[in-house]
Scaffold this active site. Structure first.
Site, PDB file in Angstrom:
ATOM      1  N   ASP A 180      -2.182 -14.796 -20.666  1.00 51.65           N
ATOM      2  CA  ASP A 180      -2.249 -15.383 -22.190  1.00 51.65           C
ATOM      3  C   ASP A 180      -0.598 -15.325 -22.618  1.00 51.65           C
ATOM      4  O   ASP A 180       0.228 -14.375 -22.713  1.00 51.65           O
ATOM      5  CB  ASP A 180      -2.906 -14.184 -23.050  1.00 51.65           C
ATOM      6  CG  ASP A 180      -3.057 -14.792 -24.515  1.00 51.65           C
ATOM      7  OD1 ASP A 180      -3.299 -15.919 -24.759  1.00 51.65           O
ATOM      8  OD2 ASP A 180      -3.371 -13.845 -25.427  1.00 51.65           O
ATOM      9  N   LYS A 184      -4.626 -13.301 -41.510  1.00 55.00           N
ATOM     10  CA  LYS A 184      -4.686 -14.733 -41.349  1.00 55.00           C
ATOM     11  C   LYS A 184      -4.467 -15.641 -42.596  1.00 55.00           C
ATOM     12  O   LYS A 184      -3.814 -16.867 -42.361  1.00 55.00           O
ATOM     13  CB  LYS A 184      -5.986 -15.182 -40.642  1.00 55.00           C
ATOM     14  CG  LYS A 184      -6.040 -14.394 -39.266  1.00 55.00           C
ATOM     15  CD  LYS A 184      -7.182 -15.033 -38.366  1.00 55.00           C
ATOM     16  CE  LYS A 184      -7.324 -14.083 -37.172  1.00 55.00           C
ATOM     17  NZ  LYS A 184      -6.263 -13.996 -36.203  1.00 55.00           N
ATOM     18  N   HIS A 211      -6.537 -20.142 -30.446  1.00 46.36           N
ATOM     19  CA  HIS A 211      -6.101 -18.992 -30.420  1.00 46.36           C
ATOM     20  C   HIS A 211      -6.284 -18.520 -31.800  1.00 46.36           C
ATOM     21  O   HIS A 211      -6.609 -19.321 -32.703  1.00 46.36           O
ATOM     22  CB  HIS A 211      -4.372 -19.060 -30.192  1.00 46.36           C
ATOM     23  CG  HIS A 211      -4.408 -19.283 -28.606  1.00 46.36           C
ATOM     24  ND1 HIS A 211      -3.601 -18.364 -28.116  1.00 46.36           N
ATOM     25  CD2 HIS A 211      -4.604 -20.360 -27.845  1.00 46.36           C
ATOM     26  CE1 HIS A 211      -3.414 -18.792 -26.702  1.00 46.36           C
ATOM     27  NE2 HIS A 211      -3.945 -19.796 -26.594  1.00 46.36           N
ATOM     28  N   SER A 224      -9.916 -14.285 -34.383  1.00 46.18           N
ATOM     29  CA  SER A 224     -10.642 -13.150 -34.581  1.00 46.18           C
ATOM     30  C   SER A 224     -11.228 -13.211 -35.919  1.00 46.18           C
ATOM     31  O   SER A 224     -10.891 -13.983 -37.069  1.00 46.18           O
ATOM     32  CB  SER A 224      -9.760 -11.993 -34.391  1.00 46.18           C
ATOM     33  OG  SER A 224      -9.664 -11.366 -33.287  1.00 46.18           O
ATOM     34  N   ARG A 268     -13.376  11.100 -22.926  1.00 53.43           N
ATOM     35  CA  ARG A 268     -14.638  10.350 -22.654  1.00 53.43           C
ATOM     36  C   ARG A 268     -15.439  10.321 -23.857  1.00 53.43           C
ATOM     37  O   ARG A 268     -16.458   9.158 -23.936  1.00 53.43           O
ATOM     38  CB  ARG A 268     -15.427  10.647 -21.481  1.00 53.43           C
ATOM     39  CG  ARG A 268     -14.511  10.453 -20.227  1.00 53.43           C
ATOM     40  CD  ARG A 268     -15.226  11.428 -19.064  1.00 53.43           C
ATOM     41  NE  ARG A 268     -15.088  12.835 -19.334  1.00 53.43           N
ATOM     42  CZ  ARG A 268     -15.592  13.698 -18.546  1.00 53.43           C
ATOM     43  NH1 ARG A 268     -16.019  13.595 -17.358  1.00 53.43           N
ATOM     44  NH2 ARG A 268     -15.173  15.035 -18.753  1.00 53.43           N
TER      45      ARG A 268
HETATM   46  P1  13P Z   1      -6.430 -12.671 -32.730  1.00 53.66           P
HETATM   47  O1  13P Z   1      -5.298 -12.186 -33.259  1.00 53.66           O
HETATM   48  O2  13P Z   1      -7.026 -13.604 -33.847  1.00 53.66           O
HETATM   49  O3  13P Z   1      -7.445 -12.070 -32.372  1.00 53.66           O
HETATM   50  O4  13P Z   1      -5.999 -14.069 -31.647  1.00 53.66           O
HETATM   51  C1  13P Z   1      -5.862 -13.642 -30.342  1.00 53.66           C
HETATM   52  C2  13P Z   1      -5.179 -14.630 -29.412  1.00 53.66           C
HETATM   53  O5  13P Z   1      -5.079 -15.654 -29.727  1.00 53.66           O
HETATM   54  C3  13P Z   1      -4.873 -14.210 -27.894  1.00 53.66           C
HETATM   55  O6  13P Z   1      -3.995 -15.103 -27.501  1.00 53.66           O
HETATM   56  O1  G3H Z   2      -1.928 -13.557 -28.944  1.00 55.22           O
HETATM   57  C1  G3H Z   2      -1.536 -12.470 -28.913  1.00 55.22           C
HETATM   58  C2  G3H Z   2      -2.322 -11.277 -28.416  1.00 55.22           C
HETATM   59  O2  G3H Z   2      -3.054 -10.823 -29.220  1.00 55.22           O
HETATM   60  C3  G3H Z   2      -1.677 -10.273 -27.489  1.00 55.22           C
HETATM   61  O3  G3H Z   2      -0.948  -9.528 -28.335  1.00 55.22           O
HETATM   62  O4  G3H Z   2       1.134  -9.344 -27.055  1.00 55.22           O
HETATM   63  O5  G3H Z   2       0.634  -7.505 -28.506  1.00 55.22           O
HETATM   64  O6  G3H Z   2      -0.693  -7.777 -26.326  1.00 55.22           O
HETATM   65  P1  G3H Z   2       0.022  -8.409 -27.544  1.00 55.22           P
HETATM   66 ZN    ZN Z   3      -2.898 -16.339 -28.915  1.00 52.81          ZN
END
Ligand code: 13P
Ligand code: G3H
Ligand code: ZN
Length: 315
Positions: free
Chosen positions: A82, A184, A216, A219, A286
């Site tokens: 990602d 957001k 992307h 959430s 756990r």
């Molecule tokens: P969120 O921060 O909305 O969960 O998006 C995650 C994301 O786009 C990871 O690439």
């Molecule tokens: O888009 C970003 C993801 O939420 C990953 O975030 O770089 O903190 O792992 P991170």
């Molecule tokens: Zn992303």
């Protein structure tokens, strides 16, 4: 059941008017929760790791864990990089058995994004791995890069066609109003569905039939989960996510992959906070990690059934 790439998943998702969930992973409990949730819904899914998650857990460990849990759960899943920042990270992931990579050159000037993405595509395709790239800038934070709302730019549809033509990328992440993280929107959520439709139509007219688009920053940031975090000592104020109906609409259009990380982080945090507060005498990891794992699994099942629509996508 296998560690697969995203080609078949996206083809079926496009035709079936649903989307595949792409969930971020960085430890065993999260991997198990996502794959158990997907298995319970007979759904394929994508497990993805950012560069900082790779640094945290290690690519070998992540790959071995994902492979083992796929075998245990019987899910068809892709392991995806990602927001890959460079070819070097892409190479590390491919060497370690990732089946899909993203190169994110969205912060570069257009021509530089094209050139760098093309280099990644050539390398990845020569190794049988599919590539996602990004055009346009999302607001929010990813891997310490903070793009504020005024510097976010929506994807230009004509540029999207030019970009896909010149790079040969397999899927495209677009900016249409979503953003990363838990904060957001200041006002109401607003996504540019007209832009999404035009991007898809122009790609189609240019010969890219059923071209998979990626969303992307998707959430939902459930207020009930925020309340649970805050009830047990959290201080998360003003968080707001993308409403489920907007994601369902996107999934019914050309969006085949919907990314969610923040929701997983919030569910895990809520579970652990509640567990600590309710059992202050306990100290077996756990216990509280198990509660968090169950919360993430329930979250994933809910996303698959109510948002993504990918139930039974493994048939
Ligand atoms: P969120 O921060 O909305 O969960 O998006 C995650 C994301 O786009 C990871 O690439
Ligand atoms: O888009 C970003 C993801 O939420 C990953 O975030 O770089 O903190 O792992 P991170
Ligand atoms: Zn992303």
């Amino acid at each position: 059941m296998a560690l697969v790439d995203t080609k078949q998943m996206f083809k079926k998702a496009y035709e079936g008017k649903y989307a595949i969930g792409a969930f971020n992973i960085n430890n065993m409990e999260i991997v198990q929760a996502i794959l158990r949730g997907a298995a319970a819904c007979n759904s394929a899914c994508i497990l993805q790791t950012s560069k900082s998650a790779l640094n945290y857990a290690g690519p070998k460990t992540l790959h071995a864990m994902v492979k083992a849990v796929i075998e245990e759960t019987g899910v068809d899943a892709a392991l995806h990089l990602d927001h890959g920042p460079d070819l070097e990270t892409v190479k590390i992931c491919i060497e370690n058995g990732f089946t899909s990579v993203m190169f994110d050159g969205s912060h570069f000037e257009y021509e530089e994004n094209v050139a760098k993405t093309k280099e990644v595509v050539d390398y990845a395709h020569a190794h049988g791995v599919v590539v996602e790239a990004e055009l346009g800038k999302l607001a929010g934070v990813e891997d310490d890069v903070n793009v504020d709302a005024k510097n976010a730019t929506y994807t230009d549809p004509d540029q999207a066609v030019d970009f896909v033509t010149r790079t040969g990328v397999d899927s495209l992440a677009v900016a249409i109003g979503t953003s990363h993280g838990a904060y957001k929107f200041k006002g109401d959520a607003k996504l540019d569905f007209d832009r999404l439709e035009v991007i898809s139509q122009k790609l189609d007219a240019a010969g890219f039939k059923e071209y998979p688009i990626v969303l992307h920053g998707a959430s939902g940031v459930d207020p009930a989960v925020i309340d649970l975090c805050n009830k047990y000592g959290g201080q998360i104020k003003g968080a707001k996510g993308i409403p489920a109906e907007m994601l369902r609409k996107a999934a019914g259009m050309a969006v085949c992959k919907i990314n969610m990380d923040t929701d997983i982080r919030l569910a895990m945090t809520a579970g652990i906070r509640q567990s600590f507060a309710e059992k202050p005498e306990a100290f077996d990891p756990r216990g509280y990690l198990g509660v968090a794992r169950t919360m993430i699994q329930e979250l994933v099942e809910g996303k698959i059934k109510d948002v993504l629509g990918s139930t039974d996508s493994m048939k």
